[in-house]
Design a protein around this motif. Structure first.
Motif, PDB file in Angstrom:
ATOM      1  N   PRO A 216       0.833  -1.216   0.000  1.00  0.00           N
ATOM      2  CA  PRO A 216       0.000   0.000   0.000  1.00  0.00           C
ATOM      3  C   PRO A 216       0.862   1.258   0.000  1.00  0.00           C
ATOM      4  O   PRO A 216       1.995   1.271   0.496  1.00  0.00           O
ATOM      5  N   LYS A 217       0.325   2.327  -0.537  1.00  0.00           N
ATOM      6  CA  LYS A 217       1.032   3.602  -0.548  1.00  0.00           C
ATOM      7  C   LYS A 217       1.117   4.160   0.868  1.00  0.00           C
ATOM      8  O   LYS A 217       0.218   3.985   1.675  1.00  0.00           O
ATOM      9  N   THR A 218       2.228   4.839   1.132  1.00  0.00           N
ATOM     10  CA  THR A 218       2.483   5.348   2.482  1.00  0.00           C
ATOM     11  C   THR A 218       2.957   6.792   2.422  1.00  0.00           C
ATOM     12  O   THR A 218       3.346   7.302   1.363  1.00  0.00           O
ATOM     13  N   HIS A 219       2.934   7.418   3.605  1.00  0.00           N
ATOM     14  CA  HIS A 219       3.498   8.767   3.743  1.00  0.00           C
ATOM     15  C   HIS A 219       4.179   8.849   5.104  1.00  0.00           C
ATOM     16  O   HIS A 219       3.526   8.775   6.139  1.00  0.00           O
ATOM     17  N   HIS A 220       5.510   8.951   5.101  1.00  0.00           N
ATOM     18  CA  HIS A 220       6.294   9.098   6.320  1.00  0.00           C
ATOM     19  C   HIS A 220       6.551  10.580   6.557  1.00  0.00           C
ATOM     20  O   HIS A 220       7.165  11.252   5.719  1.00  0.00           O
ATOM     21  N   GLU A 221       6.083  11.095   7.642  1.00  0.00           N
ATOM     22  CA  GLU A 221       6.187  12.527   7.923  1.00  0.00           C
ATOM     23  C   GLU A 221       7.530  12.849   8.563  1.00  0.00           C
ATOM     24  O   GLU A 221       7.615  13.285   9.712  1.00  0.00           O
ATOM     25  N   VAL A 222       8.600  12.622   7.814  1.00  0.00           N
ATOM     26  CA  VAL A 222       9.945  12.840   8.340  1.00  0.00           C
ATOM     27  C   VAL A 222      10.412  14.287   8.180  1.00  0.00           C
ATOM     28  O   VAL A 222      11.486  14.639   8.644  1.00  0.00           O
ATOM     29  N   ALA A 223       9.600  15.105   7.525  1.00  0.00           N
ATOM     30  CA  ALA A 223      10.034  16.477   7.277  1.00  0.00           C
ATOM     31  C   ALA A 223      10.201  17.265   8.561  1.00  0.00           C
ATOM     32  O   ALA A 223      11.029  18.166   8.630  1.00  0.00           O
ATOM     33  N   GLY A 224       9.449  16.975   9.589  1.00  0.00           N
ATOM     34  CA  GLY A 224       9.578  17.770  10.792  1.00  0.00           C
ATOM     35  C   GLY A 224       8.979  17.109  12.001  1.00  0.00           C
ATOM     36  O   GLY A 224       8.505  17.794  12.899  1.00  0.00           O
ATOM     37  N   ALA A 225       8.941  15.800  12.053  1.00  0.00           N
ATOM     38  CA  ALA A 225       8.333  15.095  13.178  1.00  0.00           C
ATOM     39  C   ALA A 225       9.364  14.209  13.853  1.00  0.00           C
ATOM     40  O   ALA A 225       9.211  13.006  13.934  1.00  0.00           O
ATOM     41  N   ALA A 226      10.429  14.824  14.314  1.00  0.00           N
ATOM     42  CA  ALA A 226      11.525  14.051  14.891  1.00  0.00           C
ATOM     43  C   ALA A 226      11.084  13.253  16.109  1.00  0.00           C
ATOM     44  O   ALA A 226      11.601  12.159  16.374  1.00  0.00           O
ATOM     45  N   ASP A 227      10.121  13.775  16.875  1.00  0.00           N
ATOM     46  CA  ASP A 227       9.699  13.072  18.084  1.00  0.00           C
ATOM     47  C   ASP A 227       8.893  11.826  17.767  1.00  0.00           C
ATOM     48  O   ASP A 227       8.670  10.980  18.643  1.00  0.00           O
ATOM     49  N   LYS A 228       8.455  11.668  16.537  1.00  0.00           N
ATOM     50  CA  LYS A 228       7.689  10.484  16.158  1.00  0.00           C
ATOM     51  C   LYS A 228       8.571   9.354  15.665  1.00  0.00           C
ATOM     52  O   LYS A 228       8.063   8.306  15.252  1.00  0.00           O
ATOM     53  N   PHE A 229       9.870   9.567  15.681  1.00  0.00           N
ATOM     54  CA  PHE A 229      10.803   8.556  15.201  1.00  0.00           C
ATOM     55  C   PHE A 229      11.921   8.363  16.223  1.00  0.00           C
ATOM     56  O   PHE A 229      12.310   9.295  16.929  1.00  0.00           O
ATOM     57  N   CYS A 230      12.397   7.135  16.282  1.00  0.00           N
ATOM     58  CA  CYS A 230      13.535   6.808  17.142  1.00  0.00           C
ATOM     59  C   CYS A 230      14.561   6.076  16.280  1.00  0.00           C
ATOM     60  O   CYS A 230      14.217   5.127  15.560  1.00  0.00           O
ATOM     61  N   ILE A 231      15.818   6.512  16.340  1.00  0.00           N
ATOM     62  CA  ILE A 231      16.873   5.967  15.482  1.00  0.00           C
ATOM     63  C   ILE A 231      18.000   5.418  16.347  1.00  0.00           C
ATOM     64  O   ILE A 231      18.491   6.085  17.256  1.00  0.00           O
ATOM     65  N   ASP A 232      18.391   4.191  16.050  1.00  0.00           N
ATOM     66  CA  ASP A 232      19.559   3.573  16.681  1.00  0.00           C
ATOM     67  C   ASP A 232      20.522   3.174  15.572  1.00  0.00           C
ATOM     68  O   ASP A 232      20.113   2.544  14.585  1.00  0.00           O
ATOM     69  N   ALA A 233      21.790   3.523  15.713  1.00  0.00           N
ATOM     70  CA  ALA A 233      22.766   3.235  14.660  1.00  0.00           C
ATOM     71  C   ALA A 233      24.149   3.076  15.258  1.00  0.00           C
ATOM     72  O   ALA A 233      24.532   3.823  16.166  1.00  0.00           O
ATOM     73  N   TRP A 234      24.894   2.083  14.770  1.00  0.00           N
ATOM     74  CA  TRP A 234      26.280   1.893  15.172  1.00  0.00           C
ATOM     75  C   TRP A 234      26.982   0.986  14.150  1.00  0.00           C
ATOM     76  O   TRP A 234      26.329   0.240  13.413  1.00  0.00           O
ATOM     77  N   PRO A 235      28.288   1.065  14.061  1.00  0.00           N
ATOM     78  CA  PRO A 235      29.016   0.244  13.085  1.00  0.00           C
ATOM     79  C   PRO A 235      29.092  -1.212  13.531  1.00  0.00           C
ATOM     80  O   PRO A 235      29.133  -1.520  14.722  1.00  0.00           O
ATOM     81  N   VAL A 236      29.103  -2.115  12.559  1.00  0.00           N
ATOM     82  CA  VAL A 236      29.278  -3.539  12.800  1.00  0.00           C
ATOM     83  C   VAL A 236      30.340  -4.059  11.862  1.00  0.00           C
ATOM     84  O   VAL A 236      30.547  -3.525  10.767  1.00  0.00           O
ATOM     85  N   GLY A 237      31.050  -5.095  12.260  1.00  0.00           N
ATOM     86  CA  GLY A 237      32.142  -5.623  11.451  1.00  0.00           C
ATOM     87  C   GLY A 237      33.427  -4.857  11.699  1.00  0.00           C
ATOM     88  O   GLY A 237      33.480  -3.911  12.507  1.00  0.00           O
ATOM     89  N   GLN A 238      34.475  -5.276  11.024  1.00  0.00           N
ATOM     90  CA  GLN A 238      35.786  -4.663  11.221  1.00  0.00           C
ATOM     91  C   GLN A 238      36.490  -4.477   9.881  1.00  0.00           C
ATOM     92  O   GLN A 238      36.221  -5.182   8.910  1.00  0.00           O
ATOM     93  N   GLY A 239      37.420  -3.516   9.862  1.00  0.00           N
ATOM     94  CA  GLY A 239      38.270  -3.308   8.692  1.00  0.00           C
ATOM     95  C   GLY A 239      37.476  -2.949   7.453  1.00  0.00           C
ATOM     96  O   GLY A 239      36.531  -2.143   7.484  1.00  0.00           O
ATOM     97  N   ALA A 240      37.855  -3.602   6.339  1.00  0.00           N
ATOM     98  CA  ALA A 240      37.195  -3.334   5.067  1.00  0.00           C
ATOM     99  C   ALA A 240      35.758  -3.818   5.066  1.00  0.00           C
ATOM    100  O   ALA A 240      34.953  -3.391   4.237  1.00  0.00           O
ATOM    101  N   ALA A 241      35.407  -4.723   6.004  1.00  0.00           N
ATOM    102  CA  ALA A 241      34.054  -5.278   6.066  1.00  0.00           C
ATOM    103  C   ALA A 241      33.149  -4.485   6.997  1.00  0.00           C
ATOM    104  O   ALA A 241      32.075  -4.946   7.358  1.00  0.00           O
TER     105      ALA A 241
END
Length: 604
Positions: free
Chosen positions: A422-447
């Motif tokens: 189905p078609k969607t609309h993510h309101e990422v333009a200005g709704a930072a409080d409606k999203f939670c982001i977790d990010a970190w590197p995995v692997g080592q070296g060239a991988a």
């Protein structure tokens, strides 16, 4: 007359003998004569039925004879009954000890003493531990020829006796082991909670308990071991069956549901979240309430967690990916690595918190009732890849085929599968409080790769209802000369997993103490109001946000939209809009024309 008189002589002789022995009275002798004479026809009247045959001892008790007669009867009863002439020449049957007789009571007292000895001998008062393992090998039971309960020929009523004796031990028992006792029925366990309700640790290892119903005898409504901390259930058919069927989590859940206080199961700690009660404001006008106050997790909820990676890489990727997913999914083909995979799962169950708060029946969110799960569950691209339900639809071959069809590999297959959603609309333009982001590197070296997980919400078209989602990416730097790099993607997607679920509030990741459901109902909350662009906080990197803050509305919102749809940075987006009369569609069309000639400095 001679015949008649001769027939009466044996009876008279027997009467005199019984009277001289003190076993009958004169009145009884008369009644015997009346019965013997009977009617003139010579036929005997039917004997009156009685419950049992009278014995000499019964007659003795009723007659109240002297002490001498008591001694005479006692000597006759205790004589050798194997001799049929032991009592005045009367023929006697061998004695039979019936239940309830004094001999049985003596045996019961003796068995009780044996069990008391075993319970006391096997108890360690320092550790408060009662070891009832392997009762079949107990030398005391073998000595007295007693079969322990659980074995063929045993008395199942002995377990209540054992646990009652255990309840009398000092200090009170906290730990019991019933391992290796051939327990096959939950009825054997029922007395534990009755006599030892405060038991802390229990081992049922290496028995033959086969069903959850057996455990319900311990965990029933009126028999709960409310303080049970550890349970060992290894090597029982029920556990083996659940583990062999791949239902380890269901097994743990079933145990935790029956024993809510359980902390250790089968020598492994149970992962659980403890709830800490928070103080509740009191009022002098308020009376006592049965509802408990709010509770919170022991640790506060933190905001998005990003470490080991430049935030601009993440914001640039998300600000470009979601607008294309909403409006032009085919353009995402360049972002996926040739070996990338994509799948999605739809979970249709409304979360308990959302149900209690009324999100799906709220007047503030009337479109929730218009949402349908059909397009998500089944479609031409393979449908939802919820592995818990795929195998339930029929033969195992059909389940395997659906597993394969719902996993999409390669950019073309991925974009084709997305086109069926189905078609969607993510309101990422200005709704930072409606999203939670977790990010970190995995692997080592060239991988080295980047793990990126987004929790948030989107509006589904055409119903305009809101769903929650979780999307997990594995990203890698776009190799030089790759399709992703040539189309100005800083990273390429190696893996993309989407989970779609009923709407739940972003309060779940709101920073600060996190309230959780207690025994009472959660308070009804109103839906989060839809913010106007001027009130929204941009979902962009801080340096991008700083550049946007100097642009007044409504131009700022137009710039943000162009940044999302094209990936251009703020300066180039402003130029693009300015050269096209601040018309978004003309600006985007112009971008597509000049895109090949733009360098990397034009993009976020």
């Amino acid at each position: 007359m001679m015949a008649a008189s001769s027939s009466h002589r044996p009876r008279g002789l027997a009467s005199k003998t019984l009277k001289s022995a003190g076993l009958i009275s004169r009145d009884e002798d008369a009644s015997m004569r009346d019965l013997s004479q009977g009617s003139s026809s010579g036929r005997k009247k039917p004997a009156k039925k009685i419950g049992h045959r009278q014995r000499g001892v019964d007659l003795y008790k009723a007659s109240g004879t002297s002490d001498l007669s008591h001694k005479m009867l006692a000597s006759r009863i205790s004589a050798n009954l194997s001799n049929p002439l032991a009592v005045r020449g009367a023929a006697l049957k061998p004695a039979i000890i019936r239940p309830g007789s004094s001999a049985t009571r003596v045996s019961q007292v003796r068995t009780l003493d044996v069990w008391r000895e075993i319970v006391q001998k096997r108890y360690n008062p320092e550790a408060k531990f009662l070891n009832l393992e392997c009762l079949a090998d107990d030398e005391v039971l073998k000595k007295h020829n007693i079969t322990p309960p659980g074995l063929p020929g045993s008395n199942h009523k002995e377990y209540p006796v054992i646990f009652k004796l255990a309840s009398q031990l000092k200090p009170p028992v906290e730990t019991i082991s019933l391992a290796n006792n051939n327990l096959q029925m939950g009825t054997h366990l029922a007395p534990i909670a009755h006599y030892l309700p405060n038991l802390r640790n229990l081992s049922l290892q290496s028995n033959k308990l086969k069903s959850w119903r057996d455990l319900d005898y311990l965990a029933g409504r009126n028999r709960k071991l409310g303080l049970l901390r550890e349970l060992i259930f290894l090597d029982n058919p029920l556990r083996d069956q659940e583990m062999n069927a791949g239902r380890a989590e269901q097994y743990k859940s079933g145990m935790s549901r029956r024993f809510p206080s359980l902390e250790v199961l089968d020598q492994e700690a149970i992962t659980k979240i403890s709830f800490v009660d928070m103080p509740v404001a009191s009022s002098s006008n308020s009376g006592p309430s049965d509802e408990s106050g709010p509770s919170s997790f022991p640790l506060p909820m933190a905001p998005s967690f990003i470490t080991g990676v430049d935030g601009s890489v993440i914001s640039g990727f998300l600000a470009r990916f979601f607008p294309l997913f909403d409006s032009q999914r085919s353009a995402l083909i360049d972002a996926y690595d040739p070996s990338a995979t994509f799948s999605y799962s739809a979970f249709t169950t409304i979360p308990p918190r959302a149900r209690l708060q009324g999100w799906h029946t709220s007047k503030e969110m009337p479109n929730q009732r218009r949402l349908e799960w059909g397009p998500w569950l089944k479609n031409d691209a393979g449908g939802s890849r919820n592995l818990n339900f795929i195998g339930r639809g029929g033969a195992s071959g059909a389940g395997l085929d659906r597993e394969l069809r719902s996993l999409h590999a390669g950019p073309t297959a991925i974009v084709t599968a997305m086109s069926h959603l189905p078609k969607t609309h993510h309101e990422v333009a200005g709704a930072a409080d409606k999203f939670c982001i977790d990010a970190w590197p995995v692997g080592q070296g060239a991988a080295t790769m980047l793990f990126l997980c987004i929790h948030g919400e989107f509006t589904e078209e055409p119903s305009r209802g809101i769903r929650s989602f979780d999307r997990t990416f594995i990203l890698a730097p776009a190799p030089p000369g790759s399709t992703a790099a040539m189309n100005n993607w800083a990273v390429t997607i190696l893996s993309d997993q989407l989970t779609v679920r009923p709407y739940s509030s972003p309060d779940a990741w709101k920073a600060g103490p996190m309230k959780v459901q207690g025994e009472g109902k959660l308070p009804r909350q109103h839906a989060t109001p839809r913010r106007t662009p001027a009130a929204q906080q941009p979902f962009l990197a801080p340096e991008v946000q700083a550049q946007l803050n100097v642009i007044p509305e409504p131009q700022r919102s137009l710039v943000v939209t162009v940044c999302q749809r094209t990936g251009l940075n703020v300066r180039f987006s402003v130029d693009c809009l300015d050269n096209n009369g601040w018309d978004i569609e003309r600006a985007v069309a112009n971008f597509e024309q000049v895109k090949p000639s733009l360098g990397q400095e034009a993009f976020l």
